[in-house]
Write a protein that holds these residues in place. Structure first.
Motif, PDB file in Angstrom:
ATOM      1  N   UNK A   1      14.201  17.643  10.374  1.00  0.00           N
ATOM      2  CA  UNK A   1      14.991  18.937  10.306  1.00  0.00           C
ATOM      3  C   UNK A   1      15.420  19.577   8.969  1.00  0.00           C
ATOM      4  N   UNK A   2      15.465  18.964   7.836  1.00  0.00           N
ATOM      5  CA  UNK A   2      16.045  19.242   6.714  1.00  0.00           C
ATOM      6  C   UNK A   2      15.166  20.505   5.957  1.00  0.00           C
ATOM      7  N   UNK A   3      15.789  21.302   5.804  1.00  0.00           N
ATOM      8  CA  UNK A   3      15.344  22.396   5.060  1.00  0.00           C
ATOM      9  C   UNK A   3      15.848  22.565   3.518  1.00  0.00           C
ATOM     10  N   UNK A   4      16.443  21.556   3.093  1.00  0.00           N
ATOM     11  CA  UNK A   4      17.306  21.514   1.752  1.00  0.00           C
ATOM     12  C   UNK A   4      16.295  21.955   0.687  1.00  0.00           C
ATOM     13  N   UNK A   5      15.062  21.583   0.426  1.00  0.00           N
ATOM     14  CA  UNK A   5      14.446  22.140  -0.540  1.00  0.00           C
ATOM     15  C   UNK A   5      13.768  23.333  -0.473  1.00  0.00           C
TER      16      UNK A   5
END
Ligand code: CP
Length: 324
Positions: free
Chosen positions: A293-297
């Motif tokens: 679920x990570x969209x940090x990059x």
């Protein structure tokens, strides 16, 4: 829509102001204009030759009085992709270390005729001060605990890419609320665009004016995360803390840290966001930071497109320059 499509600029409106000092001064229409323009700028980044002549002949000075990895490098890349002449100055290598003031430093730089100055400074209001003394356009790249407008714009761009809207989303912002300029800019932007913003942190790290900004404040992380569309973690800013705001980092993680068990309370398609730099194991567990679920990059990547859009629109957008 303001756009650079198929090599041509479509009709666009520039931003109203000379400067970008904060989200507080942007209308919802201007926010949408930046996000729409950033969509077109993102396409330029996918071309074999990632360069257009939109800012050819313009000079941009990046003046960073605080450390930065993401903001400084993405502004530099954005400026180069738009063909601006760029110059980056870190406070430690300037005459600031000899006691020169911020205003004298900028007046000295302005004598060399730059068109725009991107500034990051530890003092809230530094960008506003320069705006009053500078002929150049001033872009706030983060001022103290006040605002970080391009971060909020790139966060909104990333959310909109995934959710196709900002309105009526539940966005939970969790962490060091007191010292965060990212929080303030995001709250201003997301509430203007119709999102439902929840803010969560220890009582000692909640600014007193936060409820007045249209935000639901809670000290229970589960309440903030439940059914959230977006969970945004904020860094614990130890460098801005004088005294103890909570017993220990381990205690903070136990009460507020984002674990996969807590994240399971959110919607299945929740976006996990963090402006960076992250304290892994403090505000966010590593498996959440690196999880599906990570969209940090993606946030980092979108920072280039959004900053290209801001530079382009402040330079006059389609009124001034053709983009090929
Ligand atoms: N998000 C952000 O401002 O990161 P940097 O401090 O690395 O620029």
């Amino acid at each position: 829509m303001s756009a650079v499509e198929g090599g041509n600029v479509l009709p666009a409106t520039a931003l109203r102001g000379k400067d970008l000092l904060g989200v507080s001064e942007l209308t919802p229409e201007e926010i949408s204009l930046v996000l729409d323009t950033a969509e077109a700028m993102k396409e330029i980044g996918s071309r074999p030759i990632k360069k257009v002549p939109a800012l050819r002949g313009k000079t941009v000075v990046n003046l960073f009085f605080e450390p930065s990895t993401r903001t400084r490098t993405s502004f530099e890349i954005a400026e180069k992709r738009l063909s601006a002449d760029t110059l980056s100055i870190a406070a430690g290598t300037s005459s600031v270390v000899k006691g020169e003031t911020l205003v004298d430093t900028v007046r000295t730089l302005e004598a060399m005729q730059p068109d725009m100055i991107v500034v990051r400074h530890a003092s809230s209001g530094a960008a506003h001060l320069l705006s009053r003394t500078c002929r150049s356009a001033v872009i706030n790249a983060g001022d103290g605990t006040h605002e970080h407008p391009t971060q909020a714009l790139l966060d909104a761009f990333t959310i909109r890419e995934h959710k196709a809207r900002l309105s009526n989303l539940k966005v939970a912002i969790i962490g060091d609320l007191l010292h965060s300029r990212v929080l303030r800019s995001n709250v201003l932007l997301l509430t203007k665009m119709g999102a439902r913003v929840w803010a969560c942190g220890p009582p000692t790290l909640v600014p007193v004016d936060l409820p007045g900004l249209g935000v639901q404040v809670t000290h229970h992380v589960e309440e903030a995360v439940r059914d959230a569309d977006v969970v945004m973690l904020l860094r614990i800013q130890l460098e801005r803390m004088e005294g103890a705001f909570f017993p220990s980092l381990r205690e903070y993680f136990r009460l507020f840290g984002m674990t996969s068990a807590r994240l399971a309370l959110a919607r299945p398609d929740v976006l996990v966001m963090h402006p960076g730099p992250m304290n892994r194991g403090v505000e966010i567990a590593s498996d959440v930071a690196d999880g599906p679920n990570s969209v940090i990059l993606e946030q980092v990547a979108n920072g280039v497109a959004v900053r290209m859009a801001v530079l382009y629109l402040l330079a006059g957008g389609a009124e001034h320059e053709a983009v090929v």
